[in-house]
Enzyme design. Structure first.
Site, PDB file in Angstrom:
ATOM      1  N   ASP A 199       0.736  -1.200  -0.116  1.00  0.00           N
ATOM      2  CA  ASP A 199      -0.111  -0.148   0.025  1.00  0.00           C
ATOM      3  C   ASP A 199       0.773   1.249  -0.174  1.00  0.00           C
ATOM      4  O   ASP A 199       0.549   2.166  -0.891  1.00  0.00           O
ATOM      5  CB  ASP A 199      -0.834  -0.134   1.165  1.00  0.00           C
ATOM      6  CG  ASP A 199      -2.067   1.030   1.247  1.00  0.00           C
ATOM      7  OD1 ASP A 199      -1.439   2.272   1.562  1.00  0.00           O
ATOM      8  OD2 ASP A 199      -3.194   0.730   0.832  1.00  0.00           O
ATOM      9  N   ALA A 202      -4.921   2.301  -0.843  1.00  0.00           N
ATOM     10  CA  ALA A 202      -4.570   1.331  -2.194  1.00  0.00           C
ATOM     11  C   ALA A 202      -5.247   0.009  -1.781  1.00  0.00           C
ATOM     12  O   ALA A 202      -5.983  -0.458  -2.785  1.00  0.00           O
ATOM     13  CB  ALA A 202      -3.377   1.427  -2.379  1.00  0.00           C
ATOM     14  N   ASP A 203      -4.995  -0.369  -0.580  1.00  0.00           N
ATOM     15  CA  ASP A 203      -5.552  -2.029  -0.449  1.00  0.00           C
ATOM     16  C   ASP A 203      -7.056  -2.029  -0.483  1.00  0.00           C
ATOM     17  O   ASP A 203      -7.767  -2.858  -1.000  1.00  0.00           O
ATOM     18  CB  ASP A 203      -5.035  -2.546   0.711  1.00  0.00           C
ATOM     19  CG  ASP A 203      -3.826  -3.069   0.721  1.00  0.00           C
ATOM     20  OD1 ASP A 203      -2.896  -3.133  -0.340  1.00  0.00           O
ATOM     21  OD2 ASP A 203      -2.970  -3.128   1.931  1.00  0.00           O
ATOM     22  N   ARG A 204      -7.653  -1.028   0.140  1.00  0.00           N
ATOM     23  CA  ARG A 204      -9.198  -1.032   0.250  1.00  0.00           C
ATOM     24  C   ARG A 204      -9.667  -0.685  -1.082  1.00  0.00           C
ATOM     25  O   ARG A 204     -10.787  -1.221  -1.427  1.00  0.00           O
ATOM     26  CB  ARG A 204      -9.637  -0.423   1.336  1.00  0.00           C
ATOM     27  CG  ARG A 204      -9.221  -0.792   2.749  1.00  0.00           C
ATOM     28  CD  ARG A 204      -9.855  -0.091   3.901  1.00  0.00           C
ATOM     29  NE  ARG A 204      -9.266  -0.815   5.140  1.00  0.00           N
ATOM     30  CZ  ARG A 204      -9.666  -1.919   5.776  1.00  0.00           C
ATOM     31  NH1 ARG A 204     -10.855  -2.683   5.178  1.00  0.00           N
ATOM     32  NH2 ARG A 204      -9.041  -2.403   6.767  1.00  0.00           N
ATOM     33  N   GLY A 208      -9.286  -3.401  -3.411  1.00  0.00           N
ATOM     34  CA  GLY A 208     -10.005  -4.730  -3.013  1.00  0.00           C
ATOM     35  C   GLY A 208     -11.686  -4.412  -3.523  1.00  0.00           C
ATOM     36  O   GLY A 208     -12.222  -5.412  -3.925  1.00  0.00           O
TER      37      GLY A 208
END
Length: 400
Positions: free
Chosen positions: A139, A168-170, A173
């Site tokens: 991230d 960024a991860d979320r 996702g």
């Protein structure tokens, strides 16, 4: 299971946050998510506060509505078990680099050979057509690569800073959830499975540039990059006489009401800087500076009463602790207090959306490592002796 994806089975070969967040959302929607974990378990099981081993808060907030099975995918028996599970699955999602899946013998061709209808989804760092294809990604790296720390400096930070979220991860996702649900719809119509790649860098570049490409949208450029209002150093919670307050004055009606509230109704018509949204955007630094100075003259409570009476959007500036006690979240039942079988009383985040027919919900607590290994292997056709042999060889493990 309940929810609009009830009956959909997902093989989840993800860890840490980006992939697990995506598969949790799919599990919330009713999918049967089978979380494949290495013998050591997902790394985030032991990150941060926890009561029992392997059940940290971060893990529990990204892994509900899943079943956990341990498989050593580097072992031939583990790979074989994975393919047997994939043969009856609708979706396989992973978040390691594609090269790692190929080394395991689990690339799209191998999985599609046992299940041509499968939707095979890779969520990882970079698109495979460019020079970054094999680079690892996290991230923080992606936030830096898409200019978030430099935007923070343009907006007034004294040093480059990452957004204090795994943003960024979320975001990526959620993009994966969009892709999976759209691919399931396509397969429902066509009968076709497919391979989908969702790179973090490109997804977040689109996310950031949608706001900040600005004049670079045009060739030649029609102006600089950057959305001036978002980069304004005064775009932050306003300081009041006794605290901070979040205020958003945006359209003509709201600005006219604000100028009347502060006793200067003539500003809307007499000052050309403030007459239209275009002019206000050009002079946003002066405008926000003026608002910041005015906000210092009253307490937060006084401003909330005045602004709400004038129908101007305003919200308190919460801490994480005060957010937990927010009266609106309490009223809508956003936090569910539940009894976890091994971890005791916990708070779980509710599903924000409300559905009239197929309401998503929590149907399974975050699983302990290997909690469902035997159960899932039996569903794949393994007998008790075969499972015991796999345990003895370290290919799988059962919950102690």
């Amino acid at each position: 299971m309940s929810g609009p994806l009830a009956g959909v089975r997902i093989i989840d070969i993800t860890s840490v946050l980006m992939g697990p967040y995506a598969t949790q959302l799919l599990g919330d929607l009713g999918a049967d998510v089978i979380k494949i974990e290495a013998p050591a378990g997902d790394n985030v099981r032991d990150i941060g506060p926890r009561r029992g081993p392997g059940m940290a808060g971060v893990f529990m907030q990204a892994n509900r509505n899943k079943r956990s099975i341990v498989l050593d995918l580097k072992a031939p028996d583990g790979r074989e078990a994975l393919l047997r599970l994939a043969a009856d699955a609708d979706v396989l999602i992973y978040n390691v680099r594609p090269q790692a899946m190929a080394r395991l013998g689990l690339d799209y061709a191998a999985v599609a050979a046992v299940n041509p209808r499968i939707i095979y989804v890779g969520v990882y760092g970079y698109g495979q057509g460019g020079p970054y294809a094999a680079k690892p990604a996290y991230d923080d790296l992606i936030q830096g690569a898409v200019a978030l720390p430099t935007l923070a400096m343009q907006a007034g930070s004294d040093v480059p800073r990452y957004v204090p979220l795994a943003m960024a991860d979320r975001v990526v996702g959620m993009s994966a959830v969009n892709a999976v649900t759209a691919a399931l719809f396509h397969r429902e119509r066509s009968g076709e499975g497919q391979c989908i790649d969702i790179p973090m860098f490109e997804t977040m570049a689109a996310f950031v540039l949608g706001d900040h490409m600005g004049g670079l949208t045009f060739d030649p450029p029609a102006g600089p990059a950057g959305y001036a209002r978002l980069l304004n150093e005064h775009r932050k919670p306003y300081v009041t006489r006794d605290g901070h307050l979040c205020v958003m004055i945006y359209n003509d009606k709201q600005w006219r009401a604000f100028f009347e509230l502060i006793g200067s109704p003539e500003l809307m018509d007499s000052d050309p800087r403030f007459s239209t949204i275009g002019k206000r955007t050009e002079h946003i630094h002066e405008l926000y500076r003026m608002v910041a100075e005015i906000m210092l003259t009253r307490t937060s409570a006084e401003w909330i009463d005045a602004l709400e009476s004038a129908d101007i959007p305003v919200m308190p500036m919460h801490t994480i602790e005060s957010l937990m006690d927010d009266p609106h979240l309490q009223a809508v039942g956003f936090f569910e207090e539940l009894e976890h079988p091994s971890e005791g009383r916990i708070r779980s985040l509710g599903v924000p959306a409300t559905w009239s027919k197929t309401q998503p919900s929590l149907t399974r607590h975050a699983p302990r490592l290997g909690q469902h290994s035997a159960e899932v292997l039996r569903e794949a056709g393994y007998g008790e002796e075969e499972i015991a042999a796999m345990v003895a060889r370290g290919v799988t493990r059962l919950e102690p």
